[in-house]
Structure formats: C-alpha cells, structure tokens
Write a protein that holds these residues in place. Structure first.
Motif, short mmCIF file in Angstrom:
data_model
loop_
_atom_site.label_atom_id
_atom_site.label_comp_id
_atom_site.label_asym_id
_atom_site.label_seq_id
_atom_site.Cartn_x
_atom_site.Cartn_y
_atom_site.Cartn_z
N THR A 144 1.00 -1.03 0.02
CA THR A 144 -0.08 0.08 -0.01
C THR A 144 0.97 1.20 0.13
N SER A 145 2.35 0.95 -0.29
CA SER A 145 3.26 2.23 -0.21
C SER A 145 3.83 2.80 -1.14
N LYS A 146 5.01 3.30 -1.21
CA LYS A 146 5.98 3.04 -2.48
C LYS A 146 7.24 2.38 -1.28
N TYR A 147 8.12 1.71 -2.16
CA TYR A 147 9.27 1.93 -1.62
C TYR A 147 10.15 2.50 -2.49
N VAL A 148 11.80 2.18 -1.87
CA VAL A 148 12.90 3.11 -2.94
C VAL A 148 13.64 2.28 -2.93
N PHE A 149 14.64 2.62 -4.08
CA PHE A 149 16.17 1.63 -3.42
C PHE A 149 16.82 2.59 -3.70
N ARG A 161 23.95 8.39 -9.38
CA ARG A 161 23.96 7.87 -8.81
C ARG A 161 21.93 6.49 -8.83
N PHE A 162 21.90 5.86 -8.87
CA PHE A 162 20.85 5.07 -9.45
C PHE A 162 19.60 4.60 -8.16
N ILE A 163 18.67 5.71 -8.59
CA ILE A 163 17.53 5.38 -7.53
C ILE A 163 16.14 5.16 -7.66
N VAL A 164 16.08 4.26 -7.73
CA VAL A 164 14.04 3.35 -8.11
C VAL A 164 13.11 3.61 -7.32
N VAL A 165 11.99 3.66 -7.96
CA VAL A 165 10.88 4.17 -6.81
C VAL A 165 10.09 2.92 -7.38
N ARG A 166 9.27 1.98 -6.50
CA ARG A 166 8.35 0.87 -6.83
C ARG A 166 7.26 1.52 -6.09
N LYS A 171 4.22 -0.45 -11.12
CA LYS A 171 5.29 0.10 -11.59
C LYS A 171 6.33 0.75 -11.50
N LEU A 172 7.66 0.66 -12.02
CA LEU A 172 8.68 0.88 -11.41
C LEU A 172 9.68 2.49 -12.02
N ARG A 173 9.60 2.97 -11.28
CA ARG A 173 9.92 4.74 -12.34
C ARG A 173 11.92 5.02 -11.61
N LYS A 174 12.03 5.73 -11.77
CA LYS A 174 13.57 6.56 -11.92
C LYS A 174 12.51 7.16 -10.86
N ALA A 175 13.33 7.95 -9.31
CA ALA A 175 12.26 9.15 -8.69
C ALA A 175 12.48 10.11 -9.85
N SER A 176 11.80 10.40 -8.94
CA SER A 176 11.94 12.56 -9.41
C SER A 176 13.08 12.92 -8.41
N TRP A 177 13.41 14.27 -8.82
CA TRP A 177 14.11 15.42 -8.98
C TRP A 177 13.93 15.69 -6.54
N VAL A 178 12.46 16.06 -6.42
CA VAL A 178 12.18 15.87 -5.48
C VAL A 178 12.94 15.04 -5.12
N ARG A 180 15.07 12.56 -5.04
CA ARG A 180 16.94 11.80 -5.12
C ARG A 180 16.75 13.10 -3.61
N ASP A 181 16.79 13.92 -3.87
CA ASP A 181 17.40 15.09 -3.02
C ASP A 181 16.57 14.42 -1.58
N ARG A 182 15.35 14.27 -1.97
CA ARG A 182 15.70 14.11 -0.37
C ARG A 182 16.21 12.92 0.62
N ILE A 183 15.93 11.57 0.13
CA ILE A 183 16.88 10.71 -0.39
C ILE A 183 17.81 10.59 0.14
N LEU A 184 18.95 12.04 -1.05
CA LEU A 184 20.38 11.64 -0.90
C LEU A 184 20.66 12.52 -0.29
N GLN A 185 19.64 13.55 1.32
CA GLN A 185 20.28 14.33 2.32
C GLN A 185 19.66 13.25 3.30
N ILE A 186 18.34 12.17 3.48
CA ILE A 186 19.13 11.07 4.54
C ILE A 186 20.15 9.88 4.75
N TYR A 187 20.51 9.59 3.63
CA TYR A 187 21.69 8.61 3.85
C TYR A 187 23.24 9.21 3.72
N PHE A 188 22.97 10.67 2.76
CA PHE A 188 24.28 11.34 2.43
C PHE A 188 24.06 13.11 2.79
N PRO A 189 23.83 13.51 4.65
CA PRO A 189 23.63 14.52 4.57
C PRO A 189 24.11 15.79 4.67
#
Length: 349
Positions: A144-149, A161-166, A171-178, A180-189
């Motif tokens: 019921t929710s999205k998964y980000v890889f 850097r490869f970031i995709v969203v299920r 549907k499996l798609r590439k992450a949007s810029w918004v 990507r920015d949020r995920i990168l700030q989590i892993y590489f603040p």
C-alpha cells in the motif's frame, strides 16, 4: 479589527525573522561548498556547449570574459565582507602591528575576501525525470506504500546514483528530483540542509524578510538548502533579484557573492536601467560602462551595440549611446550623467 491585523502582521514578521536567525549560523559555512557547486556548474555547462560553435553561441555565465566583468563590478568592500555575523561570541584578538605589517595583513584580507566573493553558479533548470522502467501488474496491490531503492555506494557521484521507486500499482520508475534530493539528504546529509525546506522560502514569508533588507541572508540560506539547478533555487533567486530591482536597493548585494548573479539576471531580462542609474549616481562610471558592455555581448544586434561598435565608444560616450538607443529611462540616465560630469568639473576646478 485593525489591531488584530497589526498583531497578526507582527507575529508573522517575528516568526519569519526567528526562522531566519535560527539558520543564520549555518550561512557562514556556505563558502566551503562553493567550489563543489562551481565544479558541477562548469562540468554541466561545458557538456552543454561543447557541440556548438564558439563564434555563434550566446555568452554563458561561466565564460571567462563574463566572469571577469562580473567580478570587477561586484566591488571589494572589506568592511562589508568582514562585517560581524550572528554566531557564537568569542573574545576578540588584538595585535600590535607596524605600518608594513598592517599593509601585509590588509593584502591578505583582500585575498581572503576575493575567495569569499566566489560567485555561485547560474545553471538552467534541470529537466524533469519521468522514466518508467517496468510495469509489473502482478505486483499491483501487494503493498500500500511506495518503496525506494537506492545505491548507497560511496564513490558514485550523486548525479549518477541509481535511485528507483516501486509504486503500489506495480510500476517501477526512476525517482523524481524532489525524491532524489530527499533520499540523498537521508543517506548523505549536507550540513545545514533540511529534509523539508524552511517556511522562510514561502513567497509570503520572503516578502516579510525583504522588508528587513535581509536579501543576502535568504540567498545564503538558499545555497545550503537547494541544488543550483533546482526550480526552488532559481525561483528564490529570481524573486530576490526582482524585489531588489523594484526597490532600487542594489547596494544590499554589492560586494557580496550574489551581486554577479543579480547583474546576470537583469541583463538577461533586459532590465538594467535601474542598476545603471544607481552606478552612475555612486560615481561608478567604469562599472556602468562594463554593465553596458556585458549587455552588448549578449545582444550584439541591438541598436546601441551596433552604434557603439561603429563609433568604438567607451566610458561616458558608451553610456550616452545606450541611454539614447536602448534605455526605457533615457531622461533619468542623461540627468545622472549630467550630474556626474558637473560634480567632476567642480572637483577638478
């Protein structure tokens, strides 16, 4: 009713000011990241223009001649550059110096100041990411929710850097810029950057900050929070430049890293009259001539550029040609030039 409106306005102003002050301690660290932004900017602009002719293409912000002009008209006011900023108080240091030592210290300060005036990059807005990699209907409704890889390998540039969203529909798609920015700030603040942009960047709150003449603070905080080719970064800069131009408060950004970006914006939207008048009134004639020269570089076929080239005009003559052929405020510029020439004659008499 009037009292309630005034109280609400005061509360809004206080809230925005408190938010800006809260993050002002982070602004002094922006210059540490400037060289990274410049590397990114040069790499992207070079790749974008490498296929075109150097003769026919429009001058770019990163071109050496453009950078030299912008650097020269930015100014180098050491008192403004090294003014106190809001941060943790430390005891002052006093030194006894000879005249020679003082001169050497001043020269070193000037070199440091030039580095602090390193202008942030100006980039075109990044294109949206809409790439769909797969449509797996068999997975529809499983979650019921999205998964980000995310590929979190450390030696990969973030842009590659490869970031995709299920999606829940499979549907499996590439992450949007918004995303990507949020995920990168989590892993590489990045220091000073928040997952959610501070409310000070809302347009109505920015107007309150502008009333306090804190345009530079907004732009410094913007450098920390957003990527230089993001729509938010570009919007904040444009709104700030437009307010400064509207109010005629160009000196707020003079001798700061943001002055060049403002000049570039005003030249690109063909609205340099106000800044030109301000420069003439401050006796910055060489800066005014450089501004017109930059305008002619971007628009070599405009009437003033053609006439200036034919007459090989420079200095005041160049400004007069621009005022006559191109300006929307011809009378104001001519009056400013007359006042400057009269003052020059009086001082030389």
């Amino acid at each position: 009713g009037g009292l309630e409106v005034e109280l609400c306005g005061n509360m809004a102003a206080f809230s925005v000011a408190r938010c800006l002050f809260k993050y002002s301690s982070q602004l002094s660290n922006v210059d540490k990241k400037s060289h990274i932004l410049h590397k990114c900017a040069r790499r992207m602009l070079c790749s974008a223009s490498s296929g075109g002719s150097s003769d026919g293409r429009k001058p770019q912000f990163s071109d050496e001649e453009v950078q030299n002009i912008l650097t020269n008209i930015t100014g180098l006011d050491l008192q403004k550059i090294f003014r106190p900023i809001k941060q943790e108080l430390k005891p002052p240091t006093y030194k006894l110096m000879t005249d020679q030592q003082l001169e050497e210290a001043t020269q070193r300060a000037a070199e440091v100041a030039k580095k602090q005036l390193k202008m942030p990059p100006v980039l075109p807005e990044r294109k949206p990411i809409n790439d769909v990699l797969a449509e797996d209907k068999v997975l529809e409704g499983v979650e019921t929710s999205k998964y980000v890889f995310t590929d979190i390998t450390y030696n990969i540039p973030h842009r590659e850097r490869f970031i995709v969203v299920r999606e829940p529909d499979g549907k499996l798609r590439k992450a949007s810029w918004v995303e990507r920015d949020r995920i990168l700030q989590i892993y590489f603040p990045k220091e000073g950057r928040r997952l959610t942009p501070p409310p000070v960047f809302k347009e109505e709150n920015m107007k309150v900050v502008f009333l306090q003449d804190r345009h530079e603070d907004i732009l410094d905080l913007c450098l920390v929070q957003f990527e230089p080719d993001s729509s938010e970064y570009i919007k904040v800069h444009q709104l700030t430049y437009e307010d400064i131009d509207k109010q005629g408060k160009y000196d707020l950004l003079r001798s700061t890293r943001h002055f060049a970006g403002m000049v570039w914006h005003l030249v690109n939207v063909k609205r340099i009259d106000g800044l030109l008048i301000d420069m003439i009134q401050r006796d910055l004639i060489q800066d005014a001539a450089s501004l017109v020269h930059l305008y002619h570089m971007l628009y070599p076929q405009c009437p003033s550029a053609i006439e200036a080239k034919e007459q090989q005009a420079s200095g005041i003559e160049l400004l007069k040609i621009f005022a006559k052929k191109e300006s929307q405020k011809t009378g104001y510029i001519e009056l400013a030039l007359e006042a400057y020439q009269e003052t020059t004659l009086e001082s030389s008499a």
